[in-house]
Design a protein around this motif. Structure first.
Motif, mmCIF file in Angstrom:
data_model
loop_
_atom_site.group_PDB
_atom_site.id
_atom_site.type_symbol
_atom_site.label_atom_id
_atom_site.label_comp_id
_atom_site.label_asym_id
_atom_site.label_seq_id
_atom_site.Cartn_x
_atom_site.Cartn_y
_atom_site.Cartn_z
ATOM 1 N N ILE A 11 0.414 -1.366 -0.129
ATOM 2 C CA ILE A 11 0.189 -0.243 0.582
ATOM 3 C C ILE A 11 1.156 1.127 0.077
ATOM 4 N N GLN A 12 1.966 1.637 0.697
ATOM 5 C CA GLN A 12 2.599 2.262 0.883
ATOM 6 C C GLN A 12 3.531 2.397 -0.030
ATOM 7 N N GLY A 13 4.003 1.356 -0.897
ATOM 8 C CA GLY A 13 4.080 1.614 -2.200
ATOM 9 C C GLY A 13 3.807 2.097 -3.505
ATOM 10 N N ALA A 14 2.424 1.748 -3.600
ATOM 11 C CA ALA A 14 1.603 2.908 -4.161
ATOM 12 C C ALA A 14 0.969 4.250 -3.883
ATOM 13 N N VAL A 15 0.927 4.173 -2.344
ATOM 14 C CA VAL A 15 0.454 5.424 -2.399
ATOM 15 C C VAL A 15 2.160 6.646 -2.532
ATOM 16 N N HIS A 16 3.303 5.969 -2.348
ATOM 17 C CA HIS A 16 4.472 6.786 -2.382
ATOM 18 C C HIS A 16 4.777 6.433 -4.085
ATOM 19 N N TYR A 17 4.187 6.328 -4.665
ATOM 20 C CA TYR A 17 4.389 5.919 -6.404
ATOM 21 C C TYR A 17 3.254 7.520 -6.677
ATOM 22 N N PHE A 18 2.094 7.297 -5.884
ATOM 23 C CA PHE A 18 1.603 8.156 -7.338
ATOM 24 C C PHE A 18 2.091 9.550 -6.565
ATOM 25 N N GLU A 19 2.440 10.090 -5.404
ATOM 26 C CA GLU A 19 3.320 11.265 -4.695
ATOM 27 C C GLU A 19 4.151 11.699 -5.449
ATOM 28 N N VAL A 20 4.405 10.983 -5.696
ATOM 29 C CA VAL A 20 6.675 11.289 -6.518
ATOM 30 C C VAL A 20 5.612 11.227 -7.780
ATOM 31 N N SER A 21 5.569 10.518 -8.343
ATOM 32 C CA SER A 21 5.868 10.465 -9.725
ATOM 33 C C SER A 21 4.277 11.104 -10.639
ATOM 34 N N ARG B 21 11.908 10.106 -19.882
ATOM 35 C CA ARG B 21 11.776 11.448 -19.148
ATOM 36 C C ARG B 21 12.460 11.669 -18.195
ATOM 37 N N ILE B 22 14.102 11.310 -18.605
ATOM 38 C CA ILE B 22 14.999 11.052 -17.875
ATOM 39 C C ILE B 22 15.828 11.716 -18.894
ATOM 40 N N GLU B 23 15.692 11.734 -20.013
ATOM 41 C CA GLU B 23 16.401 12.815 -21.327
ATOM 42 C C GLU B 23 15.694 14.368 -21.354
ATOM 43 N N ARG B 24 14.186 14.214 -20.414
ATOM 44 C CA ARG B 24 13.556 15.492 -20.380
ATOM 45 C C ARG B 24 13.950 16.167 -19.132
ATOM 46 N N SER B 25 13.740 15.551 -18.173
ATOM 47 C CA SER B 25 14.140 16.310 -17.184
ATOM 48 C C SER B 25 15.483 16.048 -16.808
ATOM 49 N N GLN B 26 16.502 15.795 -17.027
ATOM 50 C CA GLN B 26 17.809 16.663 -16.696
ATOM 51 C C GLN B 26 18.311 17.442 -16.900
ATOM 52 N N GLN B 27 18.813 18.480 -16.423
ATOM 53 C CA GLN B 27 18.890 20.100 -16.466
ATOM 54 C C GLN B 27 20.197 19.984 -16.350
ATOM 55 N N ILE B 28 21.148 19.180 -16.298
ATOM 56 C CA ILE B 28 22.731 19.361 -15.984
ATOM 57 C C ILE B 28 24.191 20.006 -17.063
ATOM 58 N N ASP B 29 23.784 21.167 -16.927
ATOM 59 C CA ASP B 29 24.031 21.918 -18.293
ATOM 60 C C ASP B 29 25.301 21.096 -19.066
ATOM 61 N N ARG B 30 26.126 20.187 -18.251
ATOM 62 C CA ARG B 30 27.642 19.733 -19.298
ATOM 63 C C ARG B 30 26.914 18.320 -19.516
ATOM 64 N N LEU B 31 26.077 17.982 -19.557
ATOM 65 C CA LEU B 31 25.185 16.674 -19.372
ATOM 66 C C LEU B 31 24.544 16.480 -21.191
ATOM 67 N N ARG B 32 25.163 16.132 -21.838
ATOM 68 C CA ARG B 32 24.614 15.788 -23.773
ATOM 69 C C ARG B 32 23.596 14.048 -23.679
ATOM 70 N N VAL B 33 22.666 14.116 -23.487
ATOM 71 C CA VAL B 33 22.094 12.525 -24.212
ATOM 72 C C VAL B 33 22.590 12.104 -25.410
ATOM 73 N N VAL B 34 23.906 11.201 -25.009
ATOM 74 C CA VAL B 34 24.594 10.211 -26.795
ATOM 75 C C VAL B 34 23.542 9.419 -27.462
ATOM 76 N N ARG B 113 13.717 16.871 -9.502
ATOM 77 C CA ARG B 113 14.445 17.157 -8.411
ATOM 78 C C ARG B 113 15.569 16.420 -8.019
ATOM 79 N N GLN B 114 14.611 15.241 -7.630
ATOM 80 C CA GLN B 114 15.421 14.301 -7.321
ATOM 81 C C GLN B 114 16.706 13.542 -8.023
ATOM 82 N N LEU B 115 16.252 13.170 -9.418
ATOM 83 C CA LEU B 115 16.798 13.048 -10.094
ATOM 84 C C LEU B 115 18.011 13.976 -10.657
ATOM 85 N N ASN B 116 17.994 15.597 -10.739
ATOM 86 C CA ASN B 116 19.065 16.291 -10.675
ATOM 87 C C ASN B 116 20.415 15.931 -10.047
ATOM 88 N N ASP B 117 19.458 16.534 -8.652
ATOM 89 C CA ASP B 117 20.521 16.034 -7.476
ATOM 90 C C ASP B 117 21.289 15.337 -7.467
#
Lengths: 149, 126, 729
Positions: A11-21, B21-34, B113-117
């Motif tokens: 349940i937590q996995g599902a909740v977390h998924y929607f919250e984050v994604s 998603r990763i390609e779209r979201s990454q905003q590190i200036d130095r990185l270029r997706v190959v 943000r987590q991805l970029n961090d």
């Protein structure tokens, strides 16, 4: 047989998924069991086979409309059939993979198998009673089916 | 940090949505997706062709899983920086990946943000 | 702390080295000039002694010369003054010679008067004057000194006369006297000046030397003070070091965590905290490898992961916070052989810190703590649940139950559980919908519990009781959401599994003929037409009620009998509901109605109470169920008080209630006159369940009571077709 803590993990996995994604929380309906026959599913179902110490399957099933909105929330513009299947598999994979935090490494998860059919039935691979966790997100309903020995 | 040297990024994930998603979201200036690969085997082919500096790596994939792929990539290019991006949330898997040569671990699901961090932290080693 | 100790050491070592160098420099600075000064002072002293000794010599020489002349003139004995003269000349010659000689003629360490002269420009000048004057002097004296022989001639005729040599000597002496009379004061003065200069030199050198000595003394005192300071400081540092070591030892001795260092080869260091030995139940820890420490305690896979992790810790390319975040050893299950072949399981938490020296990784500091209580607490529930599943209890419970009753119970319970599941499944998003679910579920579970209790199936009853507790807990929550129902689903799953295992057990036992084969009439289901079934004394409902009365009466110290009538004629569609209602009402009658046997006797009643349960068909296809006891009747005061105490009504509302309305409170959820809940009553659900069941069947319920005499529930049920229609609507 699953215990409360274990189901809570999913349940937590599902909740977390929607919250984050999707940055929008999902409401968990009251869970129930399937006592007779196979559980019914929505148009898309992502199935993760579980092997190792536990055996069974974890499925995420959702209607097309919900996946569409979910993709939009993720800024994905491509809403092709392939991406729908991809997404349903990825959700199932993420929730199952996250469960390893509690189940440990011997909770071996398969790559997702995706079933797309209109209101079909899903036959669980093992004899255990499947737990259904209804998920209500925006106006849509989806289900997480956890069936573990 | 010298932001002038561009670094080549390769994305490995069996999910097309995650790759995009990763390609779209990454905003590190130095990185270029190959390039992006959908499994370990494809990843190695692409790696040998494009010689990336940074790789994001899924673990649960058909054909060849991510852990094995990490090991192979590090063998080809020891200086490569690998960020594991996986739903597998147990510590033992993270240890295994790091021991095989990965440099960071990001658990799915993740925010932009987590991805970029995570990528920024990875590049501190570059 | 380790770092502090090492800096204390270097400071303590640096002090004495610097001090040694200081002493050496000091010695060089004082002793070298001192040595030179002392040499010069020695030279000057020697020169001064020489000069002083010979100071009177010019006068002596002059005197001797005058004496020579006088003796010659008076023909006296001339050899004596001549000798004096020669000696004096020799002395003065020696003096001048010594003061003008080549310094190399003296040994390095001998006092050398000439060095004293040469080291002073003034003395050099004085000495030149002195030696020139002496040279003149000596030249004048030379003929006299060189004289040998006798100066006199002795003849008879003229007596003693000077001989020619004597005469010459006399002339020379006179000449010399003239010459020396002028030169003597010069020589004396020169000698005096040399002496004076030497004296002044000597005084100056002494002063220098004294100053030097004073400086040396001051320096020595300063060095002494420094020495004392260093000694004190070292002692203090030593004390600090000892103190630090003692503190370290104290910490290692008393800290609860196991602390140790791992070196690059993953070996445990020589020092570790005392707790470590206790945690790992071994004392041979120093020097063993991490692998040897863990191998006997954990499965191979855990060991591999642990070793992998330690490798990762050593590879410095992995950043600290990444390493911390992936520590897989935060809850390691270890099992110790506790001697008698049994295993003791504990949980340990490992924490790793990199110890760096000049940014180079030298050790891993590992702390281990026992987190067993924390883990146990978390797992307690699961464990107690497993115990509850013990098959033996179930077996014993099943063995004494009539097979037909058991099958009936299993089938009823299965239906009830499916009902519960259906209620759970019903979509609900609002609070009120969730609350309704809880109430409906409660009724189902309560009826399972009631029947299980009646049949003496303790394991089922216990589970249902826990289920009720969980429900009750949810009822008390201020806000409900779907996830809160999870414990219920898990309990339901458990109940399903448990009843399935009983079912399995029953069929296996039936095969082995352990359980008496049931009479056909007890078969479950509505296959037979209810009307066709003749009333039988041993119908399942009556049996259930009989057992219930027997058990509860025994538990409560009461005495009662059941008078059942017509329960065998209950149509299949009503069977469950009638049983549920009857179980609740009979239990209620026993707990609240029937008095103690003693009390009954005193009230002029029979000691054994009677509970009548009657079921009969009425006109128009309806039925009537009567449950009546000959107990204390309903006490309106107690009902009122209990209703207020449980917050069902306010005291004002209660005061306004008519007797009939008051009785209706009995059917409100949460009502009970019993203070402490137990399995039989007190949860305030019993009569509410009855009311709900009756309502579901579209029936009516009536209650009448005579205080001290009886309580009667009359339930009127409609014809079955009406129920079906109602349910379908």
């Amino acid at each position: 047989m699953l215990n409360e803590g274990e189901i809570r993990t999913f349940i937590q996995g599902a909740v977390h998924y929607f919250e984050v994604s999707a940055r929008q929380p999902v409401a968990v309906g009251s869970p129930y069991l399937i006592t007779d026959g196979p559980p019914s599913v929505h148009e898309y179902t992502g199935v993760i086979g579980i092997s190792g110490k536990r055996k069974g399957a974890v499925c995420f099933t959702a209607p097309r409309s919900m996946l569409m909105v979910l993709l939009m929330r993720m800024n994905e513009t491509d809403t092709s059939e392939d991406n729908m299947k991809d997404l349903i598999g990825e959700v199932a994979n993420t929730i199952s993979g996250n469960a390893r935090r509690d189940f440990g490494r011997d909770f071996v998860i398969s790559v997702p198998t995706v079933v797309a059919s209109d209101n079909g039935k899903f036959t669980p691979p093992v004899g255990a009673r499947p737990f259904i966790i209804p998920l209500n997100w925006r106006s849509h309903s989806a289900k997480l089916i956890v069936c573990l020995e | 940090m010298n932001a002038v040297v561009p670094l080549k990024l390769m994305i490995v994930d069996d999910s097309n949505i995650i790759r995009r998603r990763i390609e779209r979201s990454q905003q590190i200036d130095r990185l270029r997706v190959v390039g992006a690969a959908a499994n370990g085997r494809e990843a190695i082919e692409l790696f040998e062709r494009t010689n990336p500096d940074v790789v994001t790596m899924d673990l649960t994939m058909p054909e060849m899983d991510g852990i094995e792929c990490v090991e192979r990539l590090v063998a080809i290019k020891p200086a490569v920086l690998i960020l594991v991006v996986s739903a597998l949330a147990d510590k033992a898997t993270a240890v295994e990946a790091i021991a095989k040569g990965a440099n960071g671990f990001l658990c799915k699901p993740f925010t932009d943000r987590q991805l970029n961090d995570a990528l920024a932290e990875l590049l501190q080693d570059a | 702390m380790i770092k502090n100790v090492s800096t204390a050491w270097t400071r303590a070592q640096r002090g004495p080295v610097a001090f040694g160098v200081l002493v050496l420099l000091f010695a060089l600075a004082v002793l070298l000039p001192g040595f030179r000064l002392a040499g010069r002072l020695d030279d000057t002293a020697a020169a001064l002694r020489l000069v002083s000794e010979q100071r009177r010599q010019p006068d002596i020489v002059f005197g001797a010369l005058a004496s020579v002349r006088d003796r010659l003139e008076s023909f006296g004995y001339v050899e004596e003054p001549l000798g004096e003269l020669r000696a004096g000349v020799k002395e003065l010659d020696g003096l001048v010679g010594k003061l003008t000689a080549d310094p190399a003629a003296f040994g390095t360490f001998d006092a050398s008067p000439v060095r004293a002269v040469q080291s002073s420009a003034l003395l050099k000048v004085e000495m030149e004057t002195l030696s020139k004057s002496w040279a003149t002097y000596k030249e004048a004296l030379a003929p006299i000194i060189e004289f040998t022989g006798v100066p006199y001639a002795d003849s008879e005729s003229s007596g003693v006369q000077l001989n020619p040599a004597g005469r010459k000597l006399t002339v020379e002496a006179r000449k010399a006297l003239v010459a020396t009379r002028k030169e003597t004061p010069v020589l004396v003065a020169a000698t005096a000046r040399v002496a004076a200069t030497l004296e002044a030199d000597s005084a100056r050198l002494s002063t220098y030397l004294r100053f030097l000595m004073l400086a040396a003394l001051t320096g020595a005192i300063a060095l002494g003070v420094g020495l004392v300071y260093i000694a004190v400081a070292r002692r203090r540092e030593g004390a600090l070091l000892v103190n630090a070591q003692r503190q370290t030892a104290d910490i290692l001795g008393t800290v609860k965590e196991g602390l140790f260092l791992l070196d690059e080869k993953a070996r445990i260091g020589a020092t570790h905290s005392a707790s470590l030995e206790r945690l790992f139940k071994r004392s041979d820890l120093a020097g063993i490898s991490f692998e040897e420490l863990l191998k006997p305690l954990v499965p191979e896979k855990t060991l591999q992961t642990a070793q992998r992790f330690v490798e990762v810790l050593w590879s410095e390319r992995t950043r600290e916070n990444l390493v911390k975040s992936i520590n897989p050893l935060q809850e390691v299950e270890v099992s110790f052989d506790s001697g008698s072949g049994s295993q003791e399981t504990r949980w340990l938490e490992f924490d790793f810190h990199r110890v760096k020296n000049d940014s180079k990784l030298v050790n891993l500091l590992v702390s281990v703590s026992d987190v067993t209580p924390r883990v146990r607490l978390a797992r307690e529930l699961a464990e107690s649940r497993e115990k509850a599943q013990s098959q033996v209890d179930t077996l014993l419970g099943v063995l004494h139950v009539n097979a037909a009753q058991l099958r009936s119970f299993l089938s009823d319970s299965d239906a009830a559980m499916k009902m519960v599941n259906a209620m759970l499944r019903e979509p609900a998003r609002e609070e009120s919908a969730f609350r309704r679910k809880l109430d409906s579920i409660f009724r189902q579970i309560h009826s399972i519990k009631g029947e299980a209790a009646a049949l003496g199936l303790g394991t089922v009853e216990g589970r249902a009781h826990e289920f009720e507790d969980a429900l009750k807990e949810l009822r008390e929550r201020s806000a409900l959401s779907g996830g809160d129902f999870l414990p219920l689903v898990v309990k339901l799953d458990d109940l399903f599994t448990h009843l399935a295992s009983i079912s399995d057990l029953v069929s296996r036992l039936a095969q082995l003929n352990f359980v008496a084969t049931a009479p056909e009439a007890a078969a479950v289901g509505g296959a037979e037409a209810p009307a066709a079934v003749a009333p039988k004394p041993n119908d399942p409902i009556s049996e259930t009620l009989d057992q219930l009365v027997e058990r509860v009466a025994k538990d409560r110290g009461k005495s009662a009998r059941l008078a059942a009538d017509g329960l065998g004629t209950v149509p299949a569609d009503y069977r469950r509901a009638v049983k549920d209602i009857a179980v609740q009402a009979v239990r209620n009658a026993l707990v609240h109605g029937i008095e103690d046997p003693e009390f009954r006797k005193r009230s002029g009643k029979q000691a054994v109470g009677t509970i009548k349960v009657e079921f009969r068909a009425e006109g128009a296809g309806g039925y009537r169920l009567i449950i009546e006891d000959d107990g204390a009747g309903l006490n309106s005061r107690r009902i009122r008080e209990a209703a207020i105490a449980r917050g069902i009504v306010t005291s004002e509302e209660a005061a306004r209630l008519e007797p009939k309305q008051l009785l209706s409170l009995l059917f409100r959820p949460g009502f009970s006159t019993q203070d402490v809940a137990d399995e039989d009553a007190g949860r305030g659900v019993g009569m509410n369940v009855v009311a709900e069941l009756v309502k579901e069947m579209r029936g009516r319920i009536g209650i009448s009571s005579g205080e001290g005499r009886y309580t009667r529930f009359t339930i009127v049920l409609p014809a079955i077709a009406t129920v079906a229609a109602g349910a379908a609507a």
